[in-house]
Design an enzyme around this catalytic site. Structure first.
Site, PDB file in Angstrom:
ATOM      1  N   ALA A 136       0.853  -1.191   0.000  1.00  0.00           N
ATOM      2  CA  ALA A 136       0.000   0.000   0.000  1.00  0.00           C
ATOM      3  C   ALA A 136       0.888   1.241   0.000  1.00  0.00           C
ATOM      4  O   ALA A 136       2.095   1.147   0.183  1.00  0.00           O
ATOM      5  CB  ALA A 136      -0.869  -0.010   1.254  1.00  0.00           C
ATOM      6  N   GLY A 157      -0.748  -5.189   0.349  1.00  0.00           N
ATOM      7  CA  GLY A 157      -1.798  -4.944  -0.634  1.00  0.00           C
ATOM      8  C   GLY A 157      -1.465  -5.540  -1.996  1.00  0.00           C
ATOM      9  O   GLY A 157      -2.364  -5.886  -2.768  1.00  0.00           O
ATOM     10  N   GLU A 184      -2.459  -9.082  -1.718  1.00  0.00           N
ATOM     11  CA  GLU A 184      -3.928  -9.121  -1.643  1.00  0.00           C
ATOM     12  C   GLU A 184      -4.536  -8.930  -3.037  1.00  0.00           C
ATOM     13  O   GLU A 184      -5.514  -9.589  -3.388  1.00  0.00           O
ATOM     14  CB  GLU A 184      -4.440  -8.050  -0.670  1.00  0.00           C
ATOM     15  CG  GLU A 184      -4.117  -8.390   0.775  1.00  0.00           C
ATOM     16  CD  GLU A 184      -4.588  -7.333   1.753  1.00  0.00           C
ATOM     17  OE1 GLU A 184      -4.146  -6.175   1.617  1.00  0.00           O
ATOM     18  OE2 GLU A 184      -5.409  -7.654   2.631  1.00  0.00           O
ATOM     19  N   GLU A 237       1.901  -6.710   6.995  1.00  0.00           N
ATOM     20  CA  GLU A 237       1.204  -5.607   7.680  1.00  0.00           C
ATOM     21  C   GLU A 237       1.415  -5.624   9.193  1.00  0.00           C
ATOM     22  O   GLU A 237       1.463  -4.567   9.825  1.00  0.00           O
ATOM     23  CB  GLU A 237      -0.297  -5.662   7.383  1.00  0.00           C
ATOM     24  CG  GLU A 237      -0.684  -5.171   5.998  1.00  0.00           C
ATOM     25  CD  GLU A 237      -0.583  -6.236   4.920  1.00  0.00           C
ATOM     26  OE1 GLU A 237       0.008  -7.302   5.168  1.00  0.00           O
ATOM     27  OE2 GLU A 237      -1.096  -6.000   3.806  1.00  0.00           O
TER      28      GLU A 237
END
Ligand SMILES: NC(=O)c1ccc[n+]([C@@H]2O[C@H](COP(=O)([O-])OP(=O)(O)OC[C@H]3O[C@@H](n4cnc5c(N)ncnc54)[C@H](O)[C@@H]3O)[C@@H](O)[C@H]2O)c1
Length: 700
Positions: A61, A100, A103, A123
């Site tokens: 992210a 991310g 993901e 994370e």
């Protein structure tokens, strides 16, 4: 455009190009959605490949966006666009697919990767959980147990391991885009199903429930993760993959993410992350600053520090000469190096071959003249100014022009050492921490005359040998130890005032430090500090002095190595056991000093130690001995075991509130402790309602 679409006949290739690491900014999320929609609307397209441009797939992210309100489309929106696609979406991974990024990959129907790729959901290392379906999709691919381990540790998997685990479907040899397109065409030709991870079942081992597994994992990591909510929340959310419907669990995951993001632990970890990056920026050093080439290093002194320092260079293939006064001392030093490597080999963390390669980097000498052809010389002899001066003036005569002359002194004035040479611009301090082959922190001491290219080169070489370098100024103990003295001094006073070593150590341990000051003292050896105190003599009469620590050493209790220090030890065991003899000593010393002991709350103990650390940090900052409060935080989290989830002492102060810190410090000072004179910077920031982070922003 950070995301683009190219049609290769029947295959649409969506490329994320957001240098340096293709972070998932809002523009990228937007692009992912619109390019997918475009590819879906194109009848000629039968399958979609998603890939990253440059050196990596999506590495995560955009952490900078964490402090802003979340903007549309969310990552979950982008991911569900892939997952819902009526045409197969193949994710093509090189470099790293992290957070991310992974993901996003899990939202695709299939994943292929090059052999060197890495995947992971790190994370938790920022005090968070994967907040875009990671805790729901990963267990559906790899099973609940493995997903719990991966997500609560944040560990990465190499492509082959990811293939075994079922995270990726195929490893591509050769060109990744071509390989992924061929894989996609094959899917279409085979009429392969659209594998939507959300529709799979998260597997449990026979006879185990998700709650069982979560509890067992929590028990395994409890000690290491104490004080941090994120690991537990990761486990809880993965367990939801079994007990809740996908969409409800996804929503719950998002809620937990937001809760964690707002909490102090994640703030601390994010601060620590950015602080480390900021420490790399040094005033007066820019991209254009020259560097000197370091192809050969010499270390003077093969004692506790010298051997470990040398290992760092050998580990990265830089030849290193150890120089001692006599052959037996040299042999001893080299034997310790061999022993260290052998231990790593026997633990299976280093191959015999690699060890041999590293040992081959070493040479030894008993003449200082062996430093003549070194590009960098690091002096690590006894902590004695006269000796260091003698060595530096000899080095000045021996070393080639342009060689960097560094001292590993932990307290001495680097400028005074530099002044004995005709090249003070080439002199610098490199303060390694013990054990020097293990500890990450390197305080780089910038002398008054240290040249910018010398500083730049030293920063670069520090990173090359996998250290975390922080530039500090010349002062007694530099940044880390100077602050530590203020902290251990207050810990010592606490004994006289009413606490016992085990009380203080428990509070500090519970705060998140690996151990309290007395356990630490016993480990390091109490005689070292004793000798320094003897050499320096007593402070001025208006400064408090507790004799307890001296008396402990005078009783022959030098710490673990003598079987007793602040605690007693059973032979062969490092567990500290409280000792009534020490309690007696403390009570008698307090009485002799005329101090009436009283009870301390845990909070009062914590404040006394931590606020002393912070107050000294504020003085260091105002004196310009550290460039940023966040640099001090990097020093403490990397060199002293300060819990990263608190960000470091200065960030912790910001969290507590500088007004609270200031008032408490002032109270100690007003109560008669001259050591605790409030730092004027702390007083000013507290009055202005500001933080150390504000100070950093204004001054950098
Ligand atoms: N030990 C620590 O935890 C630590 C941590 C950071 C910095 N330091 C600093 O590192 C330096 C070395 O400390 P140490 O703990 O390794 O000491 P040490 O006593 O273990 O080793 C010093 C070595 O230097 C050698 N030596 C002395 N004079 C020499 C000379 N003229 N030429 C070549 N070799 C010579 C000695 O034979 C000895 O082997 C000191 O300045 C110390 O303050 C130590």
């Amino acid at each position: 455009m950070p995301v683009s679409l190219q049609n290769h006949g029947d295959i649409a290739v969506i490329t994320v190009d957001n240098p340096p690491v293709n972070a998932l900014s809002q523009a990228v999320r937007n692009g992912l959605v619109s390019c997918t929609q475009e590819a879906l609307a194109d009848d000629a397209v039968t399958a979609i490949v998603l890939i990253g441009a440059g050196r990596t797939f999506i590495a995560g992210a955009d952490i900078r966006e964490f402090n802003l309100p979340s903007a549309q489309p969310t990552l979950n929106d982008a991911i569900s666009t892939f997952e819902a696609s009526s045409k197969p979406v193949v994710c093509a991974i090189h470099g790293t697919a992290l957070g991310g990024g992974l993901e996003t990959a899990l939202g695709c129907h299939y994943r292929v990767a090059v052999a060197g790729a890495m995947v992971g959901l790190p994370e938790v290392k920022l005090g968070l959980l994967p907040g875009a379906g990671g805790t729901q999709r990963l267990p559906r691919l790899v099973g609940v147990e493995k997903a719990m381990k991966l997500i609560s540790s944040g560990d990465f998997l190499a492509a082959d391991k990811a293939l075994d685990a079922g995270i990726i479907d195929h490893i591509v040899d050769g060109d990744l885009t071509a390989g992924a397109m061929a894989f996609a065409r094959q899917l279409v030709a085979d009429g392969a199903p659209l594998k939507r991870v959300r529709d799979l079942q998260a597997a449990l081992p026979e006879g185990r429930s998700a709650a069982d597994l979560a509890a067992a994992e929590m028990k395994a990591i409890a000690r290491r993760t104490r004080g941090q909510p994120a690991p537990q929340k990761c486990l809880e959310s993965v367990a939801n993959a079994v007990t809740m419907d996908f969409d409800a669990a996804l929503q719950r995951e998002r809620e937990i993410f937001e809760e964690l993001k707002a909490g102090p632990e994640s703030q601390g970890l994010r601060h620590a992350f950015f602080a480390e990056r900021a420490a790399g920026k040094v005033p007066g050093v820019s991209k254009d600053t020259a560097t000197r080439e370091i192809k050969k290093v010499a270390i003077i002194g093969a004692g506790t520090m010298g051997g470990g320092i040398a290992m760092n260079f050998a580990n990265v293939g830089i030849p290193v000469t150890l120089i001692e006064t006599a052959q037996d001392a040299l042999d001893r030093g080299l034997a310790i190096v061999t022993k260290n490597y052998t231990a790593t080999v026997s633990k299976g963390r280093l191959s015999r071959e690699k060890m041999d390669q590293r040992m081959a980097m070493f040479s030894g000498a008993v003449e200082l003249s062996a430093a003549a052809d070194a590009d960098m010389v690091i002096e690590a002899v006894f902590e004695n100014m006269a000796l260091k001066k003698e060595i530096f003036s000899k080095l000045d005569a021996i070393c080639k022009p342009g060689a960097i002359l560094a001292s590993n002194t932990s307290t001495l004035d680097v400028d005074e050492i530099a002044a004995v040479t005709k090249r003070p611009q080439d002199v610098i301090g490199t303060h390694f921490f013990s054990p020097a082959n293990v500890m990450k922190l390197l305080e780089i001491v910038r002398g008054e005359k240290t040249a910018a290219d010398v500083l730049n080169t030293t920063m670069k070489i520090a990173k090359k040998i996998a250290k975390v370098p922080v530039v500090v100024g010349v002062c007694d103990g530099f940044v880390g130890n100077r602050m530590l003295h203020a902290y251990t001094r207050q810990a010592g006073f606490l004994l006289e005032d009413g606490a016992l070593p085990q009380d203080v150590d428990r509070v500090i341990y519970d705060f998140g430090m690996p151990m309290g000051p007395f356990t630490m003292g016993d480990m390091a050896g109490l005689d070292v500090g004793y000798r320094v105190r003897q050499e320096r003599g007593r402070p001025a009469a208006n400064y408090r002095y507790s004799e307890i620590a001296d008396k402990v050493v005078e009783m022959g209790r030098h710490g673990q190595k003598t079987g007793a220090g602040w605690y007693k030890y059973v032979a062969g065991d490092r567990t500290p056991h409280p000792d009534p003899e020490i309690e007696e000593l403390i009570l008698a010393s307090a009485a002799a000093a005329g101090v009436t002991r009283h009870d301390f709350s845990d909070d009062a103990i914590l404040q006394r130690c931590m606020f002393a650390l912070i107050n000294e940090g504020a003085k260091i900052l105002a004196e310009g001995k550290a460039y940023r409060a966040s640099d001090i935080d990097v020093i403490y989290t990397n060199g002293y075991g300060f819990p990263s989830f608190r960000g470091g002492p200065m960030n912790y102060a910001d969290q507590v509130g500088l007004e609270t810190v200031y008032q408490a410090v002032k109270e100690m000072f007003d109560g008669g402790d001259e050591w605790m004179d409030p730092a004027p910077l702390l007083a000013r920031l507290a009055t202005e309602g500001k933080t150390f982070a504000d100070w950093d922003a204004e001054n950098n």
